[in-house]
Motif scaffolding. Structure first.
Motif, PDB file in Angstrom:
ATOM      1  N   ASP A 188     -23.242 -17.176 -22.424  1.00 39.60           N
ATOM      2  CA  ASP A 188     -23.157 -15.745 -22.725  1.00 39.60           C
ATOM      3  C   ASP A 188     -22.250 -15.031 -21.723  1.00 39.60           C
ATOM      4  OD1 ASP A 188     -24.855 -16.120 -24.846  1.00 39.60           O
ATOM      5  OD2 ASP A 188     -26.644 -15.359 -23.822  1.00 39.60           O
ATOM      6  N   MET A 189     -22.411 -15.345 -20.437  1.00 44.58           N
ATOM      7  CA  MET A 189     -21.558 -14.703 -19.431  1.00 44.58           C
ATOM      8  C   MET A 189     -20.103 -15.094 -19.636  1.00 44.58           C
ATOM      9  SD  MET A 189     -21.718 -14.708 -15.231  1.00 44.58           S
ATOM     10  CE  MET A 189     -23.205 -13.712 -15.131  1.00 44.58           C
ATOM     11  N   ALA A 190     -19.859 -16.372 -19.957  1.00 40.87           N
ATOM     12  CA  ALA A 190     -18.489 -16.831 -20.207  1.00 40.87           C
ATOM     13  C   ALA A 190     -17.863 -16.061 -21.365  1.00 40.87           C
ATOM     14  CB  ALA A 190     -18.482 -18.328 -20.494  1.00 40.87           C
ATOM     15  N   ASP A 191     -18.612 -15.887 -22.443  1.00 44.22           N
ATOM     16  CA  ASP A 191     -18.101 -15.159 -23.616  1.00 44.22           C
ATOM     17  C   ASP A 191     -17.839 -13.697 -23.282  1.00 44.22           C
ATOM     18  OD1 ASP A 191     -18.294 -17.482 -25.082  1.00 44.22           O
ATOM     19  OD2 ASP A 191     -20.174 -16.932 -26.079  1.00 44.22           O
ATOM     20  N   GLU A 192     -18.755 -13.081 -22.522  1.00 45.27           N
ATOM     21  CA  GLU A 192     -18.603 -11.670 -22.165  1.00 45.27           C
ATOM     22  C   GLU A 192     -17.384 -11.459 -21.274  1.00 45.27           C
ATOM     23  OE1 GLU A 192     -22.372 -10.840 -20.410  1.00 45.27           O
ATOM     24  OE2 GLU A 192     -23.453 -11.091 -22.312  1.00 45.27           O
ATOM     25  N   VAL A 193     -17.170 -12.368 -20.337  1.00 43.22           N
ATOM     26  CA  VAL A 193     -16.015 -12.257 -19.448  1.00 43.22           C
ATOM     27  C   VAL A 193     -14.722 -12.448 -20.232  1.00 43.22           C
ATOM     28  CG1 VAL A 193     -14.805 -13.388 -17.531  1.00 43.22           C
ATOM     29  CG2 VAL A 193     -17.254 -12.894 -17.343  1.00 43.22           C
ATOM     30  N   ARG A 194     -14.718 -13.422 -21.137  1.00 47.56           N
ATOM     31  CA  ARG A 194     -13.516 -13.660 -21.949  1.00 47.56           C
ATOM     32  C   ARG A 194     -13.170 -12.421 -22.778  1.00 47.56           C
ATOM     33  NH1 ARG A 194     -10.391 -18.017 -23.787  1.00 47.56           N
ATOM     34  NH2 ARG A 194     -11.611 -19.484 -22.519  1.00 47.56           N
ATOM     35  N   GLU A 195     -14.173 -11.793 -23.383  1.00 49.26           N
ATOM     36  CA  GLU A 195     -13.921 -10.587 -24.172  1.00 49.26           C
ATOM     37  C   GLU A 195     -13.438  -9.445 -23.284  1.00 49.26           C
ATOM     38  OE1 GLU A 195     -13.905  -9.985 -27.513  1.00 49.26           O
ATOM     39  OE2 GLU A 195     -13.978 -12.187 -27.517  1.00 49.26           O
ATOM     40  N   ALA A 196     -13.995  -9.348 -22.073  1.00 48.39           N
ATOM     41  CA  ALA A 196     -13.589  -8.285 -21.150  1.00 48.39           C
ATOM     42  C   ALA A 196     -12.142  -8.466 -20.704  1.00 48.39           C
ATOM     43  CB  ALA A 196     -14.518  -8.252 -19.941  1.00 48.39           C
ATOM     44  N   ILE A 197     -11.706  -9.713 -20.558  1.00 48.50           N
ATOM     45  CA  ILE A 197     -10.302  -9.969 -20.215  1.00 48.50           C
ATOM     46  C   ILE A 197      -9.398  -9.447 -21.332  1.00 48.50           C
ATOM     47  CG2 ILE A 197      -8.570 -11.785 -19.886  1.00 48.50           C
ATOM     48  CD1 ILE A 197     -10.775 -13.420 -18.466  1.00 48.50           C
ATOM     49  N   LYS A 198      -9.802  -9.693 -22.583  1.00 47.10           N
ATOM     50  CA  LYS A 198      -9.020  -9.184 -23.717  1.00 47.10           C
ATOM     51  C   LYS A 198      -8.974  -7.660 -23.717  1.00 47.10           C
ATOM     52  CE  LYS A 198     -10.077 -13.041 -26.856  1.00 47.10           C
ATOM     53  NZ  LYS A 198     -10.768 -13.397 -28.137  1.00 47.10           N
ATOM     54  N   ASP A 199     -10.105  -7.041 -23.397  1.00 43.24           N
ATOM     55  CA  ASP A 199     -10.202  -5.585 -23.478  1.00 43.24           C
ATOM     56  C   ASP A 199      -9.503  -4.875 -22.320  1.00 43.24           C
ATOM     57  OD1 ASP A 199     -11.683  -5.846 -25.787  1.00 43.24           O
ATOM     58  OD2 ASP A 199     -13.625  -5.624 -24.792  1.00 43.24           O
ATOM     59  N   TYR A 200      -9.564  -5.450 -21.136  1.00 44.73           N
ATOM     60  CA  TYR A 200      -9.083  -4.747 -19.950  1.00 44.73           C
ATOM     61  C   TYR A 200      -7.919  -5.442 -19.236  1.00 44.73           C
ATOM     62  CZ  TYR A 200     -13.338  -1.975 -20.379  1.00 44.73           C
ATOM     63  OH  TYR A 200     -14.329  -1.143 -20.843  1.00 44.73           O
ATOM     64  N   GLY A 201      -7.751  -6.734 -19.460  1.00 42.53           N
ATOM     65  CA  GLY A 201      -6.750  -7.475 -18.697  1.00 42.53           C
ATOM     66  C   GLY A 201      -5.388  -7.571 -19.343  1.00 42.53           C
ATOM     67  N   ILE A 202      -5.270  -7.213 -20.619  1.00 43.25           N
ATOM     68  CA  ILE A 202      -3.991  -7.292 -21.330  1.00 43.25           C
ATOM     69  C   ILE A 202      -3.349  -5.908 -21.348  1.00 43.25           C
ATOM     70  CG2 ILE A 202      -2.847  -7.851 -23.498  1.00 43.25           C
ATOM     71  CD1 ILE A 202      -5.141  -9.813 -24.064  1.00 43.25           C
ATOM     72  N   VAL A 203      -2.125  -5.819 -20.845  1.00 46.15           N
ATOM     73  CA  VAL A 203      -1.425  -4.543 -20.709  1.00 46.15           C
ATOM     74  C   VAL A 203       0.014  -4.714 -21.198  1.00 46.15           C
ATOM     75  CG1 VAL A 203      -2.860  -3.894 -18.730  1.00 46.15           C
ATOM     76  CG2 VAL A 203      -0.678  -5.063 -18.339  1.00 46.15           C
ATOM     77  N   THR A 204       0.743  -3.625 -21.210  1.00 53.20           N
ATOM     78  CA  THR A 204       2.169  -3.679 -21.534  1.00 53.20           C
ATOM     79  C   THR A 204       2.959  -3.778 -20.238  1.00 53.20           C
ATOM     80  OG1 THR A 204       1.850  -2.371 -23.529  1.00 53.20           O
ATOM     81  CG2 THR A 204       4.092  -2.507 -22.658  1.00 53.20           C
ATOM     82  N   GLY A 205       3.803  -4.799 -20.144  1.00 55.35           N
ATOM     83  CA  GLY A 205       4.553  -5.037 -18.923  1.00 55.35           C
ATOM     84  C   GLY A 205       5.850  -4.261 -18.868  1.00 55.35           C
ATOM     85  N   PRO A 206       6.583  -4.341 -17.758  1.00 60.21           N
ATOM     86  CA  PRO A 206       7.856  -3.622 -17.616  1.00 60.21           C
ATOM     87  C   PRO A 206       8.938  -4.117 -18.568  1.00 60.21           C
ATOM     88  CG  PRO A 206       7.500  -5.121 -15.757  1.00 60.21           C
ATOM     89  CD  PRO A 206       6.228  -5.083 -16.535  1.00 60.21           C
ATOM     90  N   HIS A 207       8.724  -5.303 -19.151  1.00 61.84           N
ATOM     91  CA  HIS A 207       9.679  -5.798 -20.154  1.00 61.84           C
ATOM     92  C   HIS A 207       9.266  -5.369 -21.560  1.00 61.84           C
ATOM     93  CE1 HIS A 207       6.350  -8.477 -20.212  1.00 61.84           C
ATOM     94  NE2 HIS A 207       6.920  -9.598 -19.820  1.00 61.84           N
TER      95      HIS A 207
END
Length: 519
Positions: free
Chosen positions: A338-357
């Motif tokens: 459960d923790m692994a799944d929650e962390v993976r989803e949180a990476i999708k929600d907060y860790g993906i951004v638009t870069g300078p390129h």
């Protein structure tokens, strides 16, 4: 003679023999800084850096067989010398003590120093011996005892002080402590006789889980994990990880006291945490806080994306071990998943951004409020290492965008020059490239040209010593830090074995410099 008593006698005799041999052996910190014949037969004339067999801290038949096998497959003499020096470096120099627990002679222990520092880092020791999984086929292999000993000792450390990262030798070793890692004010408090430094780094947990996964995958020995303190270590990891997911503010806006604080007397901005040891605030995201990076530097924003990637990957895989143990606490394996799944989803929600390129990519650190830092650090886990960690595939579109950023001047810690072109780290300085990152670039690409270019740069960056340095000035191979860095040395060997499987024809390339006759 009882088996346990025989093992105790054997361990004592081995310790006595090792002590006697060590008395006449050179200090490797000095030995590794000087040149030793015979030189390799290539243009770089690389030094021979292995101690004499009697002076090696552990001898493995599987490792020696691998070196002999690769001798016939690596055609470039300098590349082979680099492999010959580096792959066995941890076993040759850093296995400082092996024995058994005082209260259980069946519980193997193994104390591994990081190299030039006489302490055992949880993260480093996991990475130092991980390359030898390639030669471990069963629980009876000689190297398997080293894995078990490291896992058991790491488990002890994590049960007692889960927020700390580096430790003194166990009392059973009867070895002097390696001094103090500094003057700190830390919560929760810890025993300075037990702990060397207490920087909370999420990749310590990831390293322990990865090493457990590696041992189980190679040997199938599930019973080992139910015998000693492994289950308790997992419980300690889960409790500390949950505490480090707590945001800085409650539902009503009230400040929540953090589970971990750290202040030290330091001349470096990266050596302590701001805000009176609490670091910058984080939002409620589901990510696990990592106040310190894999480099031991303090974070800018505490939610380290590569560390969370590692946790998501290995919490899930070690849950497979937990669910097979008859003495495992009910529901613990599912809690891990459960923790692994929650962390993976949180990476999708907060860790993906638009870069300078202008492309979607992973941030290095975030705070959940919109704060982010776009960079990568050579130390693993890194963004570059995401496929190596098993978090995603190297053809993942967001990873490819991230990799493009990381290996470019858009990354503020990318170093370029005539000697080596790869990622560096704030841990040293701008312009100091880390060969570890060049190794990781090789292991995360299928592009032959990129691999050949990186291998050439690695061969020419050792300043003739034939070891993988912590960092090398991208304009001068004679300016480097830490030649006795066994983690990086072992990773180079692991990379060569990976190429043997994926692209053996590249090991037949020449990595010699091209001399042009101007006459």
């Amino acid at each position: 003679m009882p088996r346990s008593y025989a093992k105790s006698l054997f361990a004592a005799a081995a310790c006595l023999a090792a002590t006697s041999a060590a008395a006449s052996c050179p200090n490797y910190a000095d030995y590794s800084r000087t040149y030793h014949e015979p030189a390799s037969e290539g243009a770089f004339r690389l030094s021979s850096m292995r101690p004499e067999p009697a002076c090696r801290t552990f001898n493995s038949t599987g490792v020696e067989d691998a070196i002999q096998r690769l001798k016939g497959q690596i055609w470039d003499p300098d590349l082979f010398r680099l492999f010959e020096n580096t792959f066995p470096n941890t076993l040759d120099t850093a296995i400082k003590w092996r024995g058994v627990a005082a209260n259980n002679t069946e519980e193997e222990l193994c104390f591994v120093i990081t190299g030039d520092i006489n302490a055992m880092w949880v993260r480093d020791s996991a990475n130092q011996i991980a390359p030898y999984k390639a030669v471990m086929k069963s629980a009876s292999d000689d190297i398997a005892s080293v894995f078990r000993g490291v896992i058991n000792l790491q488990a002890r450390y994590l049960v007692v002080s889960p927020y700390c990262n580096a430790f003194h030798p166990p009392v059973e070793a009867n070895m002097p402590a390696g001094g103090s890692g500094g003057v700190y004010s830390v919560t929760p408090p810890y025993d300075r006789k037990f702990v060397f430094t207490c920087n909370f780094e999420l990749d310590d947990f990831g390293g322990f889980l990865q090493l457990s996964h590696d041992y189980y995958t190679a040997t199938g020995d599930v019973s080992f994990f139910g015998k000693f303190q492994w289950i308790y270590a997992i419980q300690s990891i889960m409790a500390a990880s949950e505490a480090m997911r707590q945001p800085s503010y409650g539902p009503g806006g009230e400040w929540l006291k953090p589970a971990y604080t750290f202040q030290s007397q330091t001349m470096s901005a990266f050596g302590t945490l701001g805000n009176n040891g609490m670091g910058n605030p984080i939002n409620d995201t589901g990510l696990i806080r990592s106040p310190f990076r894999p480099s031991d530097d303090s974070a800018t924003f505490d939610l380290l994306i590569p560390g969370n990637m590692m946790m998501a990957r290995y919490l899930n895989s070690t849950a497979d071990i937990m669910e097979r143990l008859p003495n495992a606490p009910k529901g613990l394996a599912q809690q891990m998943r459960d923790m692994a799944d929650e962390v993976r989803e949180a990476i999708k929600d907060y860790g993906i951004v638009t870069g300078p390129h202008g492309k979607r990519m992973y941030a290095y650190e975030v705070d959940g409020f919109g704060g982010r830092i776009l960079m990568d650090d050579a130390n693993i886990p890194s963004l570059l290492s995401a496929p190596f960690l098993g978090f995603l595939e190297k053809d993942d579109e967001i990873y490819k965008n991230t990799r493009e950023f990381v290996l470019s001047r858009k990354n503020p810690w990318y170093c370029s020059g005539p000697v080596i072109n790869t990622v560096g780290s704030p841990h040293i300085r701008p312009g100091a490239a880390w060969p570890m990152a060049a190794i990781m670039a090789i292991m995360t690409t299928d592009n032959d040209g990129e691999i050949i270019r990186s291998l050439k740069e690695l061969v020419q960056s050792t300043d003739g010593l034939g070891l993988i340095h912590e960092s090398v000035d991208s304009f001068s191979a004679s300016r480097w830090t830490r030649q006795w860095f066994t983690w990086a040395n072992g990773l180079f060997g692991q990379m060569i074995l990976d190429l043997e499987q994926r692209k053996p024809f590249l090991l037949q390339e020449s990595f010699q410099p091209i001399f042009i006759d101007k006459e």
